[in-house]
Design a protein around this motif. Sequence first.
Motif, short mmCIF file in Angstrom:
data_model
loop_
_atom_site.label_atom_id
_atom_site.label_comp_id
_atom_site.label_asym_id
_atom_site.label_seq_id
_atom_site.Cartn_x
_atom_site.Cartn_y
_atom_site.Cartn_z
N TRP A 159 12.63 -104.76 11.06
CA TRP A 159 12.28 -105.05 12.46
C TRP A 159 10.78 -105.32 12.50
CZ3 TRP A 159 13.92 -101.33 17.01
CH2 TRP A 159 13.33 -101.76 18.21
N LYS A 160 10.43 -106.59 12.65
CA LYS A 160 9.03 -106.97 12.63
C LYS A 160 8.28 -106.35 13.80
CE LYS A 160 6.20 -111.15 12.09
NZ LYS A 160 6.25 -112.63 12.02
N LYS A 161 7.10 -105.85 13.50
CA LYS A 161 6.26 -105.25 14.54
C LYS A 161 6.00 -106.24 15.67
CE LYS A 161 3.59 -102.02 11.67
NZ LYS A 161 2.24 -101.70 11.14
N GLY A 162 6.04 -105.72 16.89
CA GLY A 162 5.73 -106.54 18.05
C GLY A 162 6.93 -107.19 18.70
N ARG A 163 8.10 -107.12 18.06
CA ARG A 163 9.30 -107.71 18.63
C ARG A 163 10.06 -106.67 19.46
NH1 ARG A 163 8.60 -112.85 19.37
NH2 ARG A 163 9.04 -114.19 17.58
N LYS A 164 10.74 -107.13 20.50
CA LYS A 164 11.46 -106.25 21.40
C LYS A 164 12.94 -106.18 21.01
CE LYS A 164 8.61 -106.90 25.55
NZ LYS A 164 8.63 -107.31 26.99
N LEU A 165 13.47 -104.97 21.04
CA LEU A 165 14.89 -104.77 20.77
C LEU A 165 15.32 -103.51 21.50
CD1 LEU A 165 17.00 -106.24 18.98
CD2 LEU A 165 16.60 -104.49 17.25
N ALA A 166 16.37 -103.60 22.29
CA ALA A 166 16.87 -102.43 23.01
C ALA A 166 17.78 -101.63 22.09
CB ALA A 166 17.64 -102.86 24.26
N PRO A 167 17.80 -100.32 22.20
CA PRO A 167 18.69 -99.51 21.36
C PRO A 167 20.15 -99.66 21.79
CG PRO A 167 17.52 -98.11 22.92
CD PRO A 167 16.93 -99.48 23.05
N LEU A 168 21.04 -99.61 20.81
CA LEU A 168 22.47 -99.56 21.12
C LEU A 168 22.92 -98.11 21.33
CD1 LEU A 168 24.28 -102.07 18.70
CD2 LEU A 168 23.52 -102.42 21.05
N LEU A 169 22.35 -97.21 20.54
CA LEU A 169 22.73 -95.81 20.59
C LEU A 169 21.59 -95.00 21.21
CD1 LEU A 169 24.24 -95.44 16.99
CD2 LEU A 169 25.42 -96.01 19.12
N THR A 170 21.89 -94.29 22.27
CA THR A 170 20.89 -93.44 22.92
C THR A 170 21.37 -92.00 22.89
OG1 THR A 170 21.94 -93.86 25.07
CG2 THR A 170 20.09 -95.27 24.45
N GLY A 171 20.42 -91.10 22.98
CA GLY A 171 20.78 -89.69 22.97
C GLY A 171 19.70 -88.82 22.38
N GLY A 172 19.71 -88.66 21.07
CA GLY A 172 18.81 -87.72 20.41
C GLY A 172 17.42 -88.22 20.14
N GLY A 173 17.22 -89.53 20.22
CA GLY A 173 15.88 -90.08 20.03
C GLY A 173 15.46 -90.31 18.60
N GLN A 174 16.41 -90.29 17.67
CA GLN A 174 16.05 -90.53 16.27
C GLN A 174 15.57 -91.97 16.06
OE1 GLN A 174 18.86 -89.01 17.24
NE2 GLN A 174 18.91 -87.00 16.22
N GLU A 175 15.00 -92.21 14.89
CA GLU A 175 14.49 -93.54 14.53
C GLU A 175 13.53 -94.06 15.60
OE1 GLU A 175 15.32 -95.29 11.30
OE2 GLU A 175 15.44 -93.10 11.24
N ASN A 176 12.56 -93.23 15.91
CA ASN A 176 11.51 -93.62 16.86
C ASN A 176 12.10 -94.00 18.22
OD1 ASN A 176 8.81 -94.01 17.57
ND2 ASN A 176 8.90 -96.21 17.07
N ASN A 177 13.13 -93.25 18.62
CA ASN A 177 13.80 -93.45 19.91
C ASN A 177 14.62 -94.74 19.96
OD1 ASN A 177 13.76 -91.34 21.69
ND2 ASN A 177 11.82 -91.90 22.64
N GLN A 178 14.86 -95.37 18.82
CA GLN A 178 15.53 -96.66 18.81
C GLN A 178 16.98 -96.61 18.34
OE1 GLN A 178 14.06 -99.28 20.21
NE2 GLN A 178 12.36 -97.89 20.59
N ARG A 179 17.35 -95.53 17.63
CA ARG A 179 18.72 -95.45 17.12
C ARG A 179 19.12 -93.98 17.04
NH1 ARG A 179 22.39 -93.92 12.67
NH2 ARG A 179 24.02 -95.51 12.66
#
Length: 380
Positions: free
Chosen positions: A214-234
């Motif tokens: 995931w290149k820095k500066g690009r936007k991507l919404a998480p598919l999985l929410t809940g525990g906040g792992q992977e820098n709140n992204q997964r």
Amino acid sequence: MIYFDNSATTAIDPQALDTFMKTSQRIQGNPSSLHDLGNQANRLLQQARKQIADQLSVATDEIYFTSGGTEGDNWVLKGTAMAKREFGNHIIISGIEHPAVSETAEQLRQLGLEVSILPVDGEGFVKVAELASLIKKETILVSVIAVNNEIGSIQPIKEISRVLADYPKVHFHVDAVQAIAKVPQEEWLTERVDFATFSAHKFHGPRGVGFIYWKKGRKLAPLLTGGGQENNQRSSTENLAGIVSMAKALRISFAKKAERPNHVALLKEYLMGALDEYEKVTLFSKKDAFAPHIICFALKGIRGEVLVHALEEKQIYISTTSACSSRKKLSSSTLGAMHVPNDLATSAVRVSLDESNTMAEIEQFLIVFHQLYKKFSTIN
């Protein structure tokens, strides 16, 4: 047994399996826990992330862990649609994508997004010249597979990158599942690529784990929410043993490729040369601009699954094009996009090689294939 279905899955490397077992047995803590056991697990997690990033020469915080290539493809397509919905609702995919991309795009289409298909030529390469004409103000994503999983054509990612240089706000995603540790990285991970997806079991890691770049500066919404792992992204407790053994497997795969860079290519060249001698065999894979490990061919008049099972009786294992669609008995979507007649497409099979395969196995395959060819010729 002769295993020629490595594009479907590879055997886990013994060293990677040992790493998986030891991590499972010795590292008890959750990487998100604050106590010492959690800290120990988190250090191991971040070490694996760095090892993978170093292999790809990218930043450590540009690697995010997933459950595999399918999740990664879904995440990039759906995550882009969600994150960039205020900027547009149009995506472009090639006509020869893995179902993880093509079916995800279809799901997004049903939800209201516009999907355009970048066509391919008769040899299975996208028509880069037509890309710019498909891009519009509402375009938010272009997704093109690096190495087609059915015939092995290496897509012109460099040329696509040059076209997309004029559209810096459009996400560029590359499904690199069949490319990593097989095709030189400069062919599929350019400076213009924003996202790339990978799966561990394609390079002798465990199943059920993968990662995305995931290149820095690009936007991507998480598919999985809940525990906040992977820098709140997964969100989801990380598969620590799988991740650590994946990093190990990737290092080993790169090392083996460096030791014998032409081994698989030579096996493929020899096998293709032998198959080309048969009148009723049509080769869809070629030597140049194709991955070294995939050979797709058809035996005219014999359905692919018939040949697969006939070889299986001799303990030789291949597949009908993509493993993901073989049980559905679908003809190759790639060959369909290439406008190959359906009766020939349904005869297509895929041989996919690996560093562990040998010339002796190729010779044995050819002996058995010759016997089957004569047998089937008496039927037609």
